[in-house]
Design a protein around this motif. Structure first.
Motif: not given
Length: 388
Positions: A159-186
């Motif tokens: 957060a400090k790096v981005i807010q300091a402008g180190t990578i310039g103007k941020v125009t896009r973020s890509d977040m992905q998380y994947h699992f192979h399971e029937p999650r939350w089935r109990r």
């Protein structure tokens, strides 16, 4: 008089706790609460759980046994959180019940004069989340929302790096998380339904006496908004934080139940695009159909930040001022999320994930869920706090 729902352990009414001990009430004694209890133990703060609420008798008794062993305290037990909140020997509450209860419980906790640690998402319905937000803002209560990445040393460094402008103007973020399971089935067949306070479970939703709905509430629309609340809430919180941009401008979503045709109503494949007013588009995808792993990338005009590896490079930039050499993000040592809450209860300071952070991620999650349900682009008005 002790009812069927409430058991006041012998001698508990006369507990003589040290004057500097923070006395906590636990609301929701399931899996997430066990993590919270362990965090309290690990913290250096003088705190103990003195009351436990859960609609399931076995869960609350197991939590009570933990408290007895760890703090030599015999907690008051109840299946109704409304009975816990007025307890004079409870200074603050930990809300770790199912998602659909969070906003209402937070509203009631503040009205009862209690500080609160509230698990994410802060809300799954906009009217409830907005009421909770306004109630906390108007009150004088310390509230920490359970988006624990706010207390992750590496993420704080990013957060400090981005807010300091180190990578310039941020125009896009890509977040992905994947699992192979029937999650939350109990499995729930070994549970005795007579051990559940069904009236308390019904909450203000009029929920039926249904063992599967109770045990697998994450899979149904009456009790969860699915992936937007269960997972997106953690990650979209970073956008409001990193960009200092509290509310999305718009959201579009797609997905559905593509693999686990087991009667669930919430998606096993989900993708949303959340646009922020400072001109940044956040893409979030999650699936339960293939273990493709995760990625968390932030793209700026001068380079790219990889939150998974905590590195910054000039990759992707053609700007003459782009980053020339790989930068390793320095973690910022901090106390744990729970320790931060407990310290703030004592000092009356604002915790890291305050009510604004909680409402911001709730709005983004509710927008994404609404976009999926309606099949349309959803917008937000920051003046009226309304979805359009």
């Amino acid at each position: 008089m002790t009812s069927r729902r409430t058991f006041l352990a012998s001698g508990a009414a006369a507990l003589q706790l040290p004057s500097d001990r923070i006395r906590l009430g636990l609301i929701g004694a399931g899996g997430r609460s066990r993590d919270l209890l362990n965090e309290i133990v690990k913290s250096s703060e003088n705190a103990a759980v003195v009351a436990v609420c859960d609609v399931y008798r076995v869960a609350r008794e197991n939590a009570a046994a933990f408290c007895q062993k760890r703090w030599n305290v015999t907690p008051k037990l109840t299946s109704r959180y409304q009975e816990l909140l007025p307890m004079k020997d409870v200074d603050a509450v930990l809300i770790a019940a199912p998602d659909f209860t969070h906003s209402r419980m937070l509203i009631d906790a503040v009205a009862a004069g209690k500080d609160a640690y509230c698990e994410k998402p802060m809300g799954i319905r906009l009217d409830e989340a907005r009421t909770a937000y306004r109630a906390v803002k108007a009150g004088n209560r310390v509230v920490q929302i359970g988006t624990q990445r706010r207390s992750d040393p590496g993420v704080i460094g990013a957060a400090k790096v981005i807010q300091a402008g180190t990578i310039g103007k941020v125009t896009r973020s890509d977040m992905q998380y994947h699992f192979h399971e029937p999650r939350w089935r109990r499995d729930y067949h070994q549970i005795n339904p007579d051990d559940i306070d069904w009236q308390a479970w019904s909450f203000d939703r009029g929920l039926p006496k249904d063992m599967r709905l109770w045990r697998e509430w994450q899979l149904f629309r009456d009790t969860s908004n699915g992936i937007p609340g269960l997972w997106l809430s953690h990650l979209i919180d970073l956008a409001a934080w990193f960009l200092n941009d509290p509310y999305p401008r718009s959201a579009v979503s797609s997905g559905g139940v593509y693999l686990w045709k087991d009667g669930r109503q919430t998606s096993d494949v989900f993708h949303t695009l959340v646009e922020y007013p400072k001109d940044c588009l956040v893409s979030f995808a999650m699936s339960l159909t293939n273990s493709a792993g995760g990625r968390n990338l932030w793209f700026g005009t001068l380079g790219t930040l990889n939150l998974e590896t905590l590195t910054v490079t000039g990759e992707g930039s053609r700007d003459p001022k782009r980053i020339q050499e790989t930068i390793k993000i320095e973690p910022v040592p901090v106390e744990s999320h729970m320790a931060n809450f407990l310290r703030c209860v004592r000092s009356r300071q604002t915790p890291r994930a305050d009510i604004q952070a909680g409402f911001s991620h709730a709005v983004a999650g509710i927008m994404s869920a609404t976009a999926l349900e309606t099949g349309r682009r959803v917008t937000f008005n920051p003046q009226t706090l309304e979805i359009g």
